[in-house]
Enzyme design. Structure first.
Site, short mmCIF file in Angstrom:
data_model
loop_
_atom_site.label_atom_id
_atom_site.label_comp_id
_atom_site.label_asym_id
_atom_site.label_seq_id
_atom_site.Cartn_x
_atom_site.Cartn_y
_atom_site.Cartn_z
N THR A 29 129.71 14.80 40.70
CA THR A 29 130.86 13.94 40.47
C THR A 29 130.80 13.42 39.04
O THR A 29 129.79 12.83 38.63
CB THR A 29 130.89 12.75 41.45
OG1 THR A 29 129.61 12.12 41.47
CG2 THR A 29 131.23 13.22 42.85
N LYS A 140 121.20 17.97 44.20
CA LYS A 140 122.42 17.31 44.69
C LYS A 140 123.09 18.29 45.67
O LYS A 140 124.17 18.82 45.43
CB LYS A 140 123.34 17.00 43.50
CG LYS A 140 124.57 16.17 43.87
CD LYS A 140 124.28 14.70 43.90
CE LYS A 140 125.59 13.91 43.96
NZ LYS A 140 125.34 12.46 43.95
N GLU A 173 114.97 5.74 45.94
CA GLU A 173 116.24 5.60 45.24
C GLU A 173 117.07 4.50 45.89
O GLU A 173 116.58 3.78 46.76
CB GLU A 173 117.01 6.93 45.26
CG GLU A 173 117.29 7.46 46.66
CD GLU A 173 117.78 8.90 46.68
OE1 GLU A 173 117.82 9.53 45.61
OE2 GLU A 173 118.14 9.38 47.77
#
Length: 277
Positions: A29, A140, A173
């Protein structure tokens, strides 16, 4: 698996599309402002390299052409690109001959990110933990059920975002961002060789920041920090003003100053990586 000469975006996924059925693909993104894509080359490289890790072959040239075509639609917003392994049968195995599938979509930039960058956010510790899978760590990839569960758990938590650990309470994370913290002149960030996503903004920060250590850290290291921040391609760098202790409910408060200083010091380098496709 070889790609076609050019990648043509799908209008919709077929019922047997492997990206939709199994998450067999990757995505990125991108933040687009006035026709410039933030960290463009890093996004392209991420798609090429992460796809290759799944056995999907695409070229940077083909992806760049997709981005240029998408930019004819609009010049501002969030541009999302999904790359999948094409259509297949009922089972998990890919067919011998399959074409790469591609989906492109535009979205609004979350307006709260600007406020977050200025004022900071609150964190709590997610009760959902991440599994270890070294073959997928850092990628990802499109199978993000763990993150779906993290976001679902956040609905009952009084926080802006959360810290996500593995089952050993090793810090990994945030719900959709990478995590850094500052202690006595040094920045720290978790190693992502077993779990987590190696975000493009994380890569940028590591490349342009001195005195950063990457390793295995636990919640106690985070509680003891002087400053904490989150990063991803859309929010960029966001300071954290507080974190709720997962065991004692004590609230740990952090200085925003080191994060604000880092924001300023990286602004010029970030601008240089905002490129027209």
């Amino acid at each position: 698996m070889s790609e076609s000469v050019s990648l043509q975006p799908l209008d919709q996924f077929a019922l047997n599309d492997r990206l939709a059925n199994y998450g067999d693909g990757v995505f990125t993104t991108m933040h687009v402002s006035e026709g410039r894509v933030g960290l463009l080359s890093r996004h392209v490289s991420r798609l090429v390299n992460d796809a290759a890790a799944l056995g999907i072959t695409v070229t940077a040239t083909a992806i760049e052409e997709v981005i240029r075509t998408a930019m004819q639609q609009q010049q501002d917003g969030v541009l999302k690109i999904l790359l999948g392994s094409g259509q297949g049968g009922r089972g998990y195995s890919r067919p011998e001959q399959a074409a790469v599938s591609l989906a492109v979509s535009w979205h609004a930039v979350p307006p709260l990110y600007e406020t977050w960058r200025q004022q900071g956010i609150s964190l709590a510790v997610s009760p959902v933990t991440l599994a270890h899978q070294p073959l997928l760590a850092g990628l990802k990839h499109a199978n993000r059920l763990e993150q779906v569960l993290v976001k679902r758990a956040m609905q009952t938590m009084d926080c802006d975002d959360c810290v996500v650990t593995d089952a050993n309470t090793t810090v990994i994370e945030a719900s959709a961002a990478n995590l850094f913290w500052f202690k006595k002149g040094v920045w720290f960030t978790p190693d992502l060789s077993k779990a987590g996503v190696n975000g493009v903004m994380r890569q940028f920060i590591l490349e342009h920041t001195e005195h950063v250590e990457v390793g295995e850290y636990h919640l106690r290291n985070l509680y003891d920090a002087d400053a904490v921040m989150l990063s991803n391609a859309l929010m960029q760098i966001v300071p954290v003003h507080s974190l709720v202790n997962a065991h004692s409910s004590e609230i740990h408060e952090y200085s925003l100053a080191p994060v604000k200083a880092l924001q300023q010091s990286l602004a010029g380098a970030y601008k240089q990586e905002c490129i027209r496709a």
